[in-house]
Design a protein around this motif. Sequence first.
Motif, short mmCIF file in Angstrom:
data_model
loop_
_atom_site.label_atom_id
_atom_site.label_comp_id
_atom_site.label_asym_id
_atom_site.label_seq_id
_atom_site.Cartn_x
_atom_site.Cartn_y
_atom_site.Cartn_z
N THR A 40 79.18 118.69 27.77
CA THR A 40 79.92 117.74 26.95
C THR A 40 79.07 117.42 25.73
OG1 THR A 40 81.00 116.78 28.87
CG2 THR A 40 80.99 115.46 26.87
N LEU A 41 79.66 117.52 24.55
CA LEU A 41 78.97 117.23 23.29
C LEU A 41 79.54 115.95 22.70
CD1 LEU A 41 79.25 120.80 21.72
CD2 LEU A 41 77.36 119.90 23.10
N TYR A 42 78.67 115.14 22.12
CA TYR A 42 79.10 113.90 21.47
C TYR A 42 78.63 113.91 20.03
CZ TYR A 42 79.82 111.91 26.12
OH TYR A 42 80.25 111.66 27.39
N GLY A 43 79.35 113.21 19.18
CA GLY A 43 78.93 113.01 17.81
C GLY A 43 79.59 111.78 17.23
N MET A 44 78.82 110.98 16.53
CA MET A 44 79.37 109.82 15.83
C MET A 44 80.08 110.31 14.57
SD MET A 44 78.64 107.48 17.90
CE MET A 44 79.27 106.12 16.96
N THR B 244 88.21 109.70 18.38
CA THR B 244 88.56 108.33 17.99
C THR B 244 88.07 108.16 16.56
OG1 THR B 244 86.47 107.28 18.64
CG2 THR B 244 88.15 107.56 20.37
N PRO B 245 88.43 107.08 15.89
CA PRO B 245 87.93 106.89 14.53
C PRO B 245 86.40 106.80 14.45
CG PRO B 245 89.82 105.49 14.90
CD PRO B 245 89.47 106.10 16.23
N ASP B 246 85.72 106.53 15.58
CA ASP B 246 84.27 106.35 15.58
C ASP B 246 83.47 107.52 16.11
OD1 ASP B 246 84.52 103.68 14.64
OD2 ASP B 246 85.03 103.05 16.68
N GLU B 247 84.07 108.36 16.96
CA GLU B 247 83.29 109.44 17.57
C GLU B 247 84.15 110.61 17.99
OE1 GLU B 247 81.27 108.08 21.09
OE2 GLU B 247 83.11 108.01 22.25
N VAL B 248 83.44 111.72 18.28
CA VAL B 248 84.06 112.94 18.80
C VAL B 248 83.36 113.27 20.12
CG1 VAL B 248 84.38 115.42 18.44
CG2 VAL B 248 84.63 113.86 16.54
N GLN B 249 84.14 113.61 21.13
CA GLN B 249 83.61 114.06 22.42
C GLN B 249 84.26 115.41 22.70
OE1 GLN B 249 84.45 112.82 26.86
NE2 GLN B 249 83.60 111.10 25.71
N ILE B 250 83.43 116.41 22.95
CA ILE B 250 83.93 117.75 23.22
C ILE B 250 83.58 118.09 24.66
CG2 ILE B 250 83.82 120.18 22.57
CD1 ILE B 250 82.74 119.03 19.81
N ARG B 251 84.59 118.33 25.46
CA ARG B 251 84.38 118.66 26.87
C ARG B 251 84.61 120.16 27.06
NH1 ARG B 251 87.08 113.57 30.09
NH2 ARG B 251 85.76 112.02 29.10
N LEU B 252 83.51 120.84 27.31
CA LEU B 252 83.53 122.28 27.59
C LEU B 252 83.39 122.46 29.10
CD1 LEU B 252 81.01 123.26 24.77
CD2 LEU B 252 83.51 123.30 24.64
#
Length: 70
Positions: free
Chosen positions: A25-29, A13-21
């Motif tokens: 699960t990794l998150y980053g703003m 999204t314009p605000d964050e990244v979510q990576i689902r392995l």
Amino acid sequence: MIIDFSQGKIIVTPDEVQIRLDQATLYGMAEDIKFKMDVQIMYADAGAVRWSLKLDSAEQLLQIKDTLMI
């Protein structure tokens, strides 16, 4: 936006990244996400949180970068 890649899914999204392995699960703003374009790596560095991920293609990196408006 959802991007399928060889290791799982990336939700951007314009605000964050979510990576689902498979196992995590990794998150980053958005402001913590950086790119190494020449080696197709996206990484987050926010104090105690650090991760990196090699993507399948430069196109995937560009799609993520455009969505985050970086």
